[in-house]
Design an enzyme around this catalytic site. Structure first.
Site, PDB file in Angstrom:
ATOM      1  N   MET A   1       0.837  -1.188   0.000  1.00 39.75           N
ATOM      2  CA  MET A   1       0.000   0.000   0.000  1.00 39.75           C
ATOM      3  C   MET A   1       0.876   1.243   0.000  1.00 39.75           C
ATOM      4  O   MET A   1       1.973   1.216   0.532  1.00 39.75           O
ATOM      5  CB  MET A   1      -0.923   0.004   1.213  1.00 39.75           C
ATOM      6  CG  MET A   1      -0.240   0.015   2.569  1.00 39.75           C
ATOM      7  SD  MET A   1      -1.373  -0.200   3.942  1.00 39.75           S
ATOM      8  CE  MET A   1      -2.469   1.173   3.718  1.00 39.75           C
ATOM      9  N   CYS A   2       0.395   2.279  -0.621  1.00 36.21           N
ATOM     10  CA  CYS A   2       1.090   3.562  -0.729  1.00 36.21           C
ATOM     11  C   CYS A   2       2.307   3.463  -1.662  1.00 36.21           C
ATOM     12  O   CYS A   2       2.819   2.379  -1.929  1.00 36.21           O
ATOM     13  CB  CYS A   2       1.541   4.108   0.619  1.00 36.21           C
ATOM     14  SG  CYS A   2       0.244   4.196   1.866  1.00 36.21           S
ATOM     15  N   ARG A   3       2.732   4.601  -2.152  1.00 33.42           N
ATOM     16  CA  ARG A   3       3.961   4.747  -2.923  1.00 33.42           C
ATOM     17  C   ARG A   3       4.648   5.997  -2.408  1.00 33.42           C
ATOM     18  O   ARG A   3       3.977   7.005  -2.130  1.00 33.42           O
ATOM     19  CB  ARG A   3       3.683   4.917  -4.414  1.00 33.42           C
ATOM     20  CG  ARG A   3       2.889   3.804  -5.093  1.00 33.42           C
ATOM     21  CD  ARG A   3       3.754   2.586  -5.427  1.00 33.42           C
ATOM     22  NE  ARG A   3       3.868   1.685  -4.282  1.00 33.42           N
ATOM     23  CZ  ARG A   3       4.574   0.541  -4.296  1.00 33.42           C
ATOM     24  NH1 ARG A   3       5.254   0.195  -5.383  1.00 33.42           N
ATOM     25  NH2 ARG A   3       4.624  -0.218  -3.228  1.00 33.42           N
ATOM     26  N   ASN A  41      -4.037   4.548  -5.070  1.00 35.42           N
ATOM     27  CA  ASN A  41      -3.505   5.410  -4.013  1.00 35.42           C
ATOM     28  C   ASN A  41      -4.215   6.763  -4.063  1.00 35.42           C
ATOM     29  O   ASN A  41      -3.678   7.748  -4.569  1.00 35.42           O
ATOM     30  CB  ASN A  41      -1.995   5.553  -4.195  1.00 35.42           C
ATOM     31  CG  ASN A  41      -1.293   4.209  -4.100  1.00 35.42           C
ATOM     32  OD1 ASN A  41      -1.311   3.566  -3.054  1.00 35.42           O
ATOM     33  ND2 ASN A  41      -0.704   3.764  -5.199  1.00 35.42           N
ATOM     34  N   ASN A 115       5.531   3.259   3.999  1.00 40.96           N
ATOM     35  CA  ASN A 115       4.820   2.472   2.994  1.00 40.96           C
ATOM     36  C   ASN A 115       4.645   1.077   3.582  1.00 40.96           C
ATOM     37  O   ASN A 115       5.628   0.355   3.769  1.00 40.96           O
ATOM     38  CB  ASN A 115       5.625   2.425   1.694  1.00 40.96           C
ATOM     39  CG  ASN A 115       5.077   1.416   0.699  1.00 40.96           C
ATOM     40  OD1 ASN A 115       3.915   1.062   0.741  1.00 40.96           O
ATOM     41  ND2 ASN A 115       5.934   0.959  -0.198  1.00 40.96           N
TER      42      ASN A 115
END
Length: 259
Positions: A1-3, A41, A115
């Site tokens: 998840m997330c960048r 995202n 992250n």
């Protein structure tokens, strides 16, 4: 998840770094190429950068998706910096924290992003609460696992740990409490970058004259990109990168030269 992404090097516009590349962080908000968990995202984003003569970074954060923010498009066109940390946040359960939950988190000269996830949050964090002073718990910027991890890192920095040790010790501590935790942590003071690869992808690119980028995934197809092995701590400046095992407290980094 997330960048997320951090950069130190010659002055660039935010747009050149975060928008213009073919697979930029902007595009990763809806079409990441190497994201193992989550798909879109869109639950907030943030960017922090350093201006000449000011040790404390500026931040721009919003609760919505980066692609929908026309003000950021203008900002990215004109703001230039030699050091940047930016992140887009994976779609998550509804919460009241809004942009306060979006990285980068900040204190003094530091910018930080997480992250990953701490499974079982917040119950999984209960054994770690006693390691923090009450004022740190009361000062959490958001009621999220990432904000809590940031509080653990910041507590170590304030106690005198260097950035590499602060990230590694925090990752090991959280992983003991939640063994399935994914803890890719990213920290900069505007001159150096420290990061852990712990459960998700992490890459870097470094080259004389172009600086160093550390990111969840490459934003273009430059052959200089290198993947960081899992359970590794990275430290970098504008000239090169150091890698060491993140789960070995006695490890000594070895310099990886620029090419």
């Amino acid at each position: 998840m997330c960048r997320h992404l951090a950069y130190v090097g010659p002055e660039l516009s935010l747009g050149d770094l975060l928008v213009a590349p073919a697979h930029s962080l902007l595009r990763q908000s809806w079409e990441p190429r190497r994201q193992r968990y989550g798909t879109v995202n869109a639950d907030g984003f943030g960017v922090g950068w350093y201006a000449p003569g000011d040790r404390a970074p500026a931040r721009y954060r919003r609760a919505g998706p980066i692609w929908a923010d026309l003000s950021f498009a203008d900002l990215a066109r004109v703001v230039r910096s030699t050091a940047v940390l930016a992140a887009v946040r994976d779609a998550t359960l509804a919460g009241a924290d809004a942009e306060a939950a979006a990285a980068p988190f900040a204190s003094g000269r530091w910018l930080f992003s997480h992250n990953g996830a701490v499974p079982g949050w917040p119950d999984a964090a209960a054994p770690l609460v006693r390691t923090l002073p009450p004022v740190d718990l009361l000062s959490l910027p958001a009621r999220t696992d990432s904000a809590f991890v940031w509080a653990l890192v910041l507590h170590r920095l304030r106690a005198g740990d260097g950035p590499e040790r602060a990230l590694c010790e925090t990752a090991r501590e959280v992983a003991r409490a939640a063994p399935a935790a994914r803890l890719n942590l990213l920290l900069t003071d505007g001159t150096t970058i420290a990061a852990t690869a712990w459960g998700d992808s992490l890459w870097y690119r470094t080259e004389p004259g172009r600086g160093t980028v550390v990111a969840s995934e490459p934003y273009d197809d430059d052959p200089l990109w290198r993947e960081v092995p899992d359970r590794t701590v990275l430290t970098a400046d504008s000239t090169g990168v150091l890698l060491a095992p993140a789960d070995d407290p006695a490890a000594v980094p070895s310099k990886e030269p620029c090419t």
